[in-house]
Write a protein that holds these residues in place. Structure first.
Motif, PDB file in Angstrom:
ATOM      1  N   LEU A   1       0.853  -1.174   0.000  1.00 18.37           N
ATOM      2  CA  LEU A   1       0.000   0.000   0.000  1.00 18.37           C
ATOM      3  C   LEU A   1       0.899   1.238   0.000  1.00 18.37           C
ATOM      4  O   LEU A   1       2.110   1.124   0.199  1.00 18.37           O
ATOM      5  CB  LEU A   1      -0.916  -0.047   1.225  1.00 18.37           C
ATOM      6  N   PRO A   2       0.453   2.433  -0.228  1.00 15.88           N
ATOM      7  CA  PRO A   2      -0.955   2.807  -0.136  1.00 15.88           C
ATOM      8  C   PRO A   2      -1.777   2.439  -1.372  1.00 15.88           C
ATOM      9  O   PRO A   2      -1.243   2.305  -2.454  1.00 15.88           O
ATOM     10  CB  PRO A   2      -0.901   4.321   0.053  1.00 15.88           C
TER      11      PRO A   2
ATOM     12  N   THR B   1     -11.873  -3.770  -1.199  1.00  9.82           N
ATOM     13  CA  THR B   1     -11.826  -5.041  -0.483  1.00  9.82           C
ATOM     14  C   THR B   1     -10.507  -5.124   0.275  1.00  9.82           C
ATOM     15  O   THR B   1      -9.422  -5.013  -0.332  1.00  9.82           O
ATOM     16  CB  THR B   1     -11.961  -6.226  -1.445  1.00  9.82           C
ATOM     17  N   ALA B   2     -10.606  -5.340   1.560  1.00 10.35           N
ATOM     18  CA  ALA B   2      -9.410  -5.372   2.403  1.00 10.35           C
ATOM     19  C   ALA B   2      -8.613  -6.642   2.112  1.00 10.35           C
ATOM     20  O   ALA B   2      -9.150  -7.740   2.208  1.00 10.35           O
ATOM     21  CB  ALA B   2      -9.808  -5.334   3.875  1.00 10.35           C
TER      22      ALA B   2
ATOM     23  N   VAL C   1      -6.238   0.387   9.308  1.00 11.83           N
ATOM     24  CA  VAL C   1      -5.805   1.146   8.138  1.00 11.83           C
ATOM     25  C   VAL C   1      -5.948   2.629   8.417  1.00 11.83           C
ATOM     26  O   VAL C   1      -6.816   3.063   9.194  1.00 11.83           O
ATOM     27  CB  VAL C   1      -6.619   0.755   6.881  1.00 11.83           C
ATOM     28  N   LEU C   2      -5.070   3.380   7.774  1.00 15.94           N
ATOM     29  CA  LEU C   2      -5.081   4.839   7.839  1.00 15.94           C
ATOM     30  C   LEU C   2      -5.551   5.374   6.504  1.00 15.94           C
ATOM     31  O   LEU C   2      -4.967   5.054   5.469  1.00 15.94           O
ATOM     32  CB  LEU C   2      -3.671   5.363   8.161  1.00 15.94           C
ATOM     33  N   MET C   3      -6.690   6.135   6.519  1.00 18.79           N
ATOM     34  CA  MET C   3      -7.240   6.697   5.291  1.00 18.79           C
ATOM     35  C   MET C   3      -7.116   8.206   5.319  1.00 18.79           C
ATOM     36  O   MET C   3      -7.485   8.845   6.315  1.00 18.79           O
ATOM     37  CB  MET C   3      -8.708   6.308   5.120  1.00 18.79           C
TER      38      MET C   3
ATOM     39  N   VAL D   1      -6.349   7.930   0.115  1.00 18.68           N
ATOM     40  CA  VAL D   1      -5.189   7.062   0.138  1.00 18.68           C
ATOM     41  C   VAL D   1      -5.298   6.163   1.374  1.00 18.68           C
ATOM     42  O   VAL D   1      -5.501   6.629   2.490  1.00 18.68           O
ATOM     43  CB  VAL D   1      -3.884   7.872   0.164  1.00 18.68           C
ATOM     44  N   ILE D   2      -5.181   4.820   1.106  1.00 23.15           N
ATOM     45  CA  ILE D   2      -5.334   3.836   2.184  1.00 23.15           C
ATOM     46  C   ILE D   2      -4.018   3.160   2.416  1.00 23.15           C
ATOM     47  O   ILE D   2      -3.353   2.689   1.476  1.00 23.15           O
ATOM     48  CB  ILE D   2      -6.413   2.784   1.822  1.00 23.15           C
ATOM     49  N   GLN D   3      -3.595   3.038   3.696  1.00 21.49           N
ATOM     50  CA  GLN D   3      -2.405   2.283   4.034  1.00 21.49           C
ATOM     51  C   GLN D   3      -2.576   1.684   5.418  1.00 21.49           C
ATOM     52  O   GLN D   3      -3.319   2.207   6.233  1.00 21.49           O
ATOM     53  CB  GLN D   3      -1.169   3.149   3.966  1.00 21.49           C
ATOM     54  N   TYR D   4      -1.968   0.533   5.629  1.00 16.73           N
ATOM     55  CA  TYR D   4      -2.047  -0.105   6.926  1.00 16.73           C
ATOM     56  C   TYR D   4      -1.125   0.561   7.920  1.00 16.73           C
ATOM     57  O   TYR D   4      -0.014   0.968   7.575  1.00 16.73           O
ATOM     58  CB  TYR D   4      -1.691  -1.597   6.813  1.00 16.73           C
ATOM     59  N   ALA D   5      -1.632   0.661   9.119  1.00 15.37           N
ATOM     60  CA  ALA D   5      -0.827   1.283  10.176  1.00 15.37           C
ATOM     61  C   ALA D   5       0.326   0.371  10.529  1.00 15.37           C
ATOM     62  O   ALA D   5       0.186  -0.856  10.584  1.00 15.37           O
ATOM     63  CB  ALA D   5      -1.676   1.564  11.413  1.00 15.37           C
TER      64      ALA D   5
END
Length: 512
Positions: free
Chosen positions: A376-377, A405-406, A412-414, A507-511
């Motif tokens: 990601l992101p 879809t995860a 996640v941080l959006m 923008v999506i990314q995992y913490a």
């Protein structure tokens, strides 16, 4: 004139045509007297003679004799039986003597006067059965029956048995006289030359001319057949098809046999690899390539066109290996791997592996590795929304949505990057923006808000990025929505994006 009753004296005898001839008729003699003793002397007396079985129930033979002149006869008559008109049997050369043959079956007649027809019953006589003679005469005024019937014993039976004209049912022309037959020598046989029987000599038994075998030839031939040594093809010449043979001296093993092009011999027939034996409309046999028949062959085909494989009715196609279905294409186009009941366009009942190229998603993005923080992101873009008119009631209104879809489970941080909206007209008031996931805000509930937005009328208002966190589960699809909020004015008209480049994005990314 009424003659009243009659008194009849009769006698029955038979006569031959000559001393050595067979009897052909019976003679019926007698005298007819009236009850007063006067004789019958009518000029035209008729008789009906019937020969029946011993019971008198089955009429075997009937004959009528007419025109007997008994004038000045003093009542005496002499009438032959066998020369009159036969009323029954209805056809054929049946004679009165044939009625006494105990070696045949009879059809019984149904007679009334001169008229007779075939009855429904039959008579099969025993060897010792006699016959009965029934006689009627017409005296000019009516028919009289002579009673009782006469029982016929040996005399007519002798006439039938001693007939010199027949042997059983065979006449003289059915036989050959021994004195008329030639005496043939050894190796001869009787032959008919169209006129008479002659002695003929078999050329095969006395000649070695072409095509014929002598008795010595046959002896040699039979000895060779009985010996253990084989016979060469030179000793057994080719037998043509017209004579029931094959027309050849040998055949190739394990081959089809067919007539050659001339039809004069049988020859082997074979097709090449990848060919089938076929027949044209005239029945002529030939070879046809499997590919030209539209059939799928092991090893591949060359149809010179797109190949079509499948069904033309409402049924699925199953691909089977080792007796078990491995892949199914249903009648509505769904593909199942290791399942016979796919529920989606592609349903796999097992692990799916991509060794190259990754996976492409509906939004056009391609994922080549598993979803991790480093993968990601994920960037999601939203459509522009034009000419949005707000209401005076304060509320959040959805502008655009997207799904995601995860790939893995986690936090996640959006981040929502809002492109500067263009404000057309606004009364004094406030205008803000935010985003939600499945209809709810994140853990922080963050949003961006500008007061006195009327100051940006006919221009762009710049909003800072909005950040929030969500906990997601792997494989679950989430709906992400962008929303606006208006307050303290009756209406405000704006575009979701102004003249600035780009679109609204999250923008999506995992913490970490």
């Amino acid at each position: 004139m009424n003659f009243g009753a009659f008194l009849v004296f009769i006698a029955l005898s038979y006569f031959g045509t000559d001393a050595n001839g067979a009897p052909t008729t019976l003679t019926y003699q007698g005298r007819i007297l009236r009850s007063d003793g006067t004789p019958l002397e009518h000029s035209n007396v008729s008789f009906i003679f019937q020969v029946t079985d011993p019971s008198g129930q089955c009429v075997i033979y009937q004959e009528q004799v007419t025109g007997i002149n008994m004038t000045n006869s003093n009542g005496v008559f002499d009438v032959p039986i066998g020369l009159g008109l036969v009323n029954f049997p209805l056809s054929g050369s049946f004679t009165v003597l044939d009625a006494f043959n105990n070696s045949t079956n009879y059809t019984c007649g149904a007679c009334l006067g001169y008229n007779c027809a075939n009855g429904t019953s039959t008579f099969t006589p025993l060897n010792t059965d006699n016959r009965v003679l029934r006689v009627q005469f017409h005296d000019g005024s009516g028919w009289r029956t002579i009673s009782p019937d006469n029982l016929i014993r040996s005399v007519p039976f002798s006439g039938y048995a001693l007939s010199a004209q027949k042997l059983g049912t065979n006449v003289a022309s059915d036989f050959l006289l021994k004195a008329g037959l030639p005496t043939c020598a050894s190796n001869q046989y009787l032959s008919w030359n169209g006129v008479a029987l002659i002695c003929a000599t078999s050329s095969a038994a006395s000649s070695s001319s072409t095509g014929l075998l002598t008795s010595s030839d046959w002896t040699v031939f039979n000895n060779k057949l009985d010996s253990s040594s084989s016979i060469s093809t030179s000793q057994l010449p080719t037998v043509p098809v017209t004579k029931g043979g094959t027309g050849v001296t040998s055949l190739t093993p394990n081959r089809l046999l067919a007539s050659d092009a001339s039809g004069s011999a049988v020859t082997t027939f074979n097709c090449g690899v990848g060919q089938l034996v076929s027949f044209d409309p005239l029945g002529v046999m030939g070879c046809t390539n499997v590919s030209s028949l539209g059939m799928f062959a092991n090893g591949g085909n060359s149809f010179s066109a797109n190949a079509v494989f499948g069904t033309t009715d409402n049924f699925s196609v199953n691909f089977v290996t080792n007796g078990n279905p491995r892949m199914t294409v249903t009648q509505d186009g769904k593909v199942g791997i290791l399942t016979l009941a796919p529920s989606s366009a592609l349903t796999v009942a097992g692990q799916v592996e991509s060794t190259a190229g990754g996976f492409k998603f509906p939004d056009g993005s391609v994922q080549t590795t598993a979803a991790t923080a480093s993968a990601l992101p994920k960037v999601i873009t939203f459509d522009d929304v034009t000419t949005i008119t707000t209401s005076s009631a304060p509320s959040y209104v959805t502008m655009s949505t997207r799904t995601w879809t995860a790939p893995t489970t986690g936090l996640v941080l959006m981040t929502y990057y809002k492109i500067a909206p263009y404000i057309f007209s606004c009364a004094a008031g406030n205008l803000g923006f935010r985003f939600t996931v499945n209809g709810v805000t994140g853990n922080q509930g963050n949003h961006a808000f500008i007061t006195g937005v009327h100051r940006y009328q006919n221009g762009e208002a710049v909003y800072p990025p909005m950040v929030d966190t969500f906990y997601v589960t792997a494989g679950v699809t989430y709906t992400i929505a962008t929303q606006y909020f208006s307050q303290s004015f009756s209406s405000c008209t704006f575009h979701s994006r102004g003249n600035s480049a780009g679109r609204d994005t999250i923008v999506i990314q995992y913490a970490q």
